[in-house]
Design a protein around this motif. Sequence first.
Motif, PDB file in Angstrom:
ATOM      1  N   ILE A   1       0.824  -1.215   0.000  1.00 48.73           N
ATOM      2  CA  ILE A   1       0.000   0.000   0.000  1.00 48.73           C
ATOM      3  C   ILE A   1       0.859   1.267   0.000  1.00 48.73           C
ATOM      4  O   ILE A   1       0.514   2.266  -0.629  1.00 48.73           O
ATOM      5  CB  ILE A   1      -1.000  -0.040   1.179  1.00 48.73           C
ATOM      6  N   ALA A   2       2.018   1.209   0.666  1.00 50.45           N
ATOM      7  CA  ALA A   2       2.898   2.384   0.673  1.00 50.45           C
ATOM      8  C   ALA A   2       3.270   2.759  -0.761  1.00 50.45           C
ATOM      9  O   ALA A   2       3.172   3.922  -1.176  1.00 50.45           O
ATOM     10  CB  ALA A   2       4.144   2.087   1.494  1.00 50.45           C
ATOM     11  N   LEU A   3       3.637   1.720  -1.526  1.00 52.45           N
ATOM     12  CA  LEU A   3       4.029   1.944  -2.919  1.00 52.45           C
ATOM     13  C   LEU A   3       2.834   2.436  -3.747  1.00 52.45           C
ATOM     14  O   LEU A   3       2.949   3.340  -4.581  1.00 52.45           O
ATOM     15  CB  LEU A   3       4.567   0.622  -3.493  1.00 52.45           C
ATOM     16  N   LEU A   4       1.672   1.831  -3.470  1.00 56.56           N
ATOM     17  CA  LEU A   4       0.463   2.211  -4.213  1.00 56.56           C
ATOM     18  C   LEU A   4       0.139   3.709  -3.995  1.00 56.56           C
ATOM     19  O   LEU A   4      -0.160   4.443  -4.933  1.00 56.56           O
ATOM     20  CB  LEU A   4      -0.706   1.342  -3.744  1.00 56.56           C
ATOM     21  N   VAL A   5       0.253   4.141  -2.741  1.00 57.87           N
ATOM     22  CA  VAL A   5      -0.062   5.546  -2.436  1.00 57.87           C
ATOM     23  C   VAL A   5       0.945   6.470  -3.126  1.00 57.87           C
ATOM     24  O   VAL A   5       0.569   7.483  -3.730  1.00 57.87           O
ATOM     25  CB  VAL A   5      -0.079   5.774  -0.904  1.00 57.87           C
ATOM     26  N   LYS A   6       2.232   6.065  -3.039  1.00 55.72           N
ATOM     27  CA  LYS A   6       3.265   6.923  -3.657  1.00 55.72           C
ATOM     28  C   LYS A   6       3.063   7.017  -5.160  1.00 55.72           C
ATOM     29  O   LYS A   6       3.127   8.091  -5.755  1.00 55.72           O
ATOM     30  CB  LYS A   6       4.663   6.369  -3.351  1.00 55.72           C
ATOM     31  N   SER A   7       2.778   5.868  -5.794  1.00 57.98           N
ATOM     32  CA  SER A   7       2.652   5.912  -7.262  1.00 57.98           C
ATOM     33  C   SER A   7       1.367   6.632  -7.684  1.00 57.98           C
ATOM     34  O   SER A   7       1.333   7.281  -8.732  1.00 57.98           O
ATOM     35  CB  SER A   7       2.720   4.503  -7.867  1.00 57.98           C
ATOM     36  N   THR A   8       0.329   6.553  -6.852  1.00 54.23           N
ATOM     37  CA  THR A   8      -0.893   7.294  -7.197  1.00 54.23           C
ATOM     38  C   THR A   8      -0.618   8.794  -7.138  1.00 54.23           C
ATOM     39  O   THR A   8      -1.004   9.546  -8.038  1.00 54.23           O
ATOM     40  CB  THR A   8      -2.048   6.943  -6.221  1.00 54.23           C
ATOM     41  N   GLY A   9       0.073   9.222  -6.095  1.00 57.36           N
ATOM     42  CA  GLY A   9       0.427  10.641  -5.995  1.00 57.36           C
ATOM     43  C   GLY A   9       1.256  11.063  -7.193  1.00 57.36           C
ATOM     44  O   GLY A   9       0.993  12.104  -7.822  1.00 57.36           O
ATOM     45  N   ALA A  10       2.241  10.219  -7.536  1.00 56.84           N
ATOM     46  CA  ALA A  10       3.156  10.563  -8.635  1.00 56.84           C
ATOM     47  C   ALA A  10       2.398  10.700  -9.954  1.00 56.84           C
ATOM     48  O   ALA A  10       2.739  11.545 -10.792  1.00 56.84           O
ATOM     49  CB  ALA A  10       4.234   9.490  -8.757  1.00 56.84           C
ATOM     50  N   ALA A  11       1.329   9.884 -10.128  1.00 54.18           N
ATOM     51  CA  ALA A  11       0.587   9.918 -11.390  1.00 54.18           C
ATOM     52  C   ALA A  11      -0.057  11.284 -11.630  1.00 54.18           C
ATOM     53  O   ALA A  11      -0.388  11.624 -12.762  1.00 54.18           O
ATOM     54  CB  ALA A  11      -0.490   8.835 -11.381  1.00 54.18           C
ATOM     55  N   PHE A  12      -0.262  12.046 -10.575  1.00 54.46           N
ATOM     56  CA  PHE A  12      -0.926  13.345 -10.740  1.00 54.46           C
ATOM     57  C   PHE A  12       0.051  14.513 -10.717  1.00 54.46           C
ATOM     58  O   PHE A  12      -0.361  15.668 -10.774  1.00 54.46           O
ATOM     59  CB  PHE A  12      -1.993  13.536  -9.650  1.00 54.46           C
ATOM     60  N   GLU A  13       1.371  14.187 -10.621  1.00 52.65           N
ATOM     61  CA  GLU A  13       2.343  15.267 -10.514  1.00 52.65           C
ATOM     62  C   GLU A  13       2.332  16.173 -11.742  1.00 52.65           C
ATOM     63  O   GLU A  13       2.380  17.394 -11.620  1.00 52.65           O
ATOM     64  CB  GLU A  13       3.744  14.707 -10.269  1.00 52.65           C
ATOM     65  N   GLY A  14       2.221  15.549 -12.921  1.00 53.33           N
ATOM     66  CA  GLY A  14       2.224  16.327 -14.165  1.00 53.33           C
ATOM     67  C   GLY A  14       1.056  17.293 -14.200  1.00 53.33           C
ATOM     68  O   GLY A  14       1.207  18.503 -14.435  1.00 53.33           O
ATOM     69  N   MET A  15      -0.114  16.769 -13.917  1.00 51.77           N
ATOM     70  CA  MET A  15      -1.335  17.577 -13.955  1.00 51.77           C
ATOM     71  C   MET A  15      -1.249  18.711 -12.923  1.00 51.77           C
ATOM     72  O   MET A  15      -1.648  19.853 -13.179  1.00 51.77           O
ATOM     73  CB  MET A  15      -2.498  16.634 -13.615  1.00 51.77           C
ATOM     74  N   ALA A  16      -0.681  18.370 -11.723  1.00 51.11           N
ATOM     75  CA  ALA A  16      -0.568  19.372 -10.666  1.00 51.11           C
ATOM     76  C   ALA A  16       0.444  20.451 -11.073  1.00 51.11           C
ATOM     77  O   ALA A  16       0.181  21.648 -10.915  1.00 51.11           O
ATOM     78  CB  ALA A  16      -0.136  18.706  -9.363  1.00 51.11           C
ATOM     79  N   ALA A  17       1.562  20.001 -11.639  1.00 53.53           N
ATOM     80  CA  ALA A  17       2.614  20.951 -12.013  1.00 53.53           C
ATOM     81  C   ALA A  17       2.096  21.962 -13.033  1.00 53.53           C
ATOM     82  O   ALA A  17       2.413  23.156 -12.974  1.00 53.53           O
ATOM     83  CB  ALA A  17       3.826  20.197 -12.560  1.00 53.53           C
ATOM     84  N   GLN A  18       1.250  21.476 -13.950  1.00 50.54           N
ATOM     85  CA  GLN A  18       0.686  22.390 -14.951  1.00 50.54           C
ATOM     86  C   GLN A  18      -0.097  23.522 -14.306  1.00 50.54           C
ATOM     87  O   GLN A  18      -0.220  24.613 -14.852  1.00 50.54           O
ATOM     88  CB  GLN A  18      -0.265  21.616 -15.866  1.00 50.54           C
TER      89      GLN A  18
END
Length: 357
Positions: free
Chosen positions: A191-208
């Motif tokens: 689950i730790a990895l799942l949470v981290k990768s879910t957050g990472a998946a939105f980094e691009g959208m957030a950065a924009q």
Amino acid sequence: MISARLIGPVFLRGIEADLGVHDLTIAQGDGRGATAEALVTDPGGKVLGVIATRASRPGMGILGRAAPEILAGLAILIAAATVLMIRVSGALARMERNERDLTKARDEAQAANQAKSQFLANISHEIRTPLNGVLGMAQLMAIDELSDRQRERMAIIMDSGQALLALLNDLLDLARMEAGKFELAQSPIDIALLVKSTGAAFEGMAAQKGLSIRVEVAPEVEGAWIADGARLRQVLSNLVSNAVKFSDAGWVSVHVEASPSGLCFSVRDTGIGIAPEDLLRLFDKFQQVDASSTRRFAGTGLGLAITRELVELMGGVVRVESRLGEGSMFQFELPLQRTDATLLPPPHSRLGGRRQG
Ligand code: ADP
């Protein structure tokens, strides 16, 4: 001074009237053969005689006299009981009719709802299949050599297709949940990895949008847990996607820590926030705070409804705290068990996933 009383016919009539008996006589001796008798003695106790009655049914006189009143009372009671019975049976019949009507209406509503869910499931499936064909071909064409203009157009085809697919997936999920045909997987998940990768998946959208994404995983979360990883990712993605969508500045944080019953997940943002009066209907299907045609944010209003359904299916509850203009926090707690089993790689979100924007 001597006081005496004459026991004669006048005295006897007085007693007859008082006692409601008749045929009282004064007899000598013990009055044998009488129905009832009373001894008459002198002051020294010597029996002088008896007052006796031979009436065969003593008391009938009283009853006879009281009969009209008793009959009237009985008649009133019977009438009242009859009226009561008619009313009660009327009420019972009405209740029975109402219950029959309600049961019929409930059965009809259930059948209609089931038909709707089935239709939704069928139609979503029928649209998804060719749409996957379109998206697959678009992906293949994107590998080919394309001019910039063609590539731009191809990206629009793929984005639109993904959005449509995400919507269909949401509709299909809801239809399955409503039809009670939704099953959760149970496998060992990091689950730790799942949470981290879910957050990472939105980094691009957030950065924009100039937002930063913070992922905080408490040390006790490390290791394997039994869960439906794909659905957990879907819930987190819905919340993070909304947090990014409804924030114009600041940050979005995704936090997970152990709770008494399992794990507690929180997604916070510094976005537009939600007014208290809108918080109650937030998790209802097709509900959007701004439902006007001029609204700024795209969406279907299905994400939070699915999120709540999924969290509840997983045995948890989701709650929200928000202040208008300051930001929101969505939190859910899941009763999860640890496992020693070998970890599987974290599941990827389904093709399309939630529309991210
Ligand atoms: P959608 O995002 O597709 O409209 P959701 O069910 O995910 O549907 O959300 C419903 C509504 O709840 C949104 O339209 C928005 O008004 C409000 N909402 C959800 N998350 C947030 C958030 N983090 N900040 C502010 N508003 C939110």
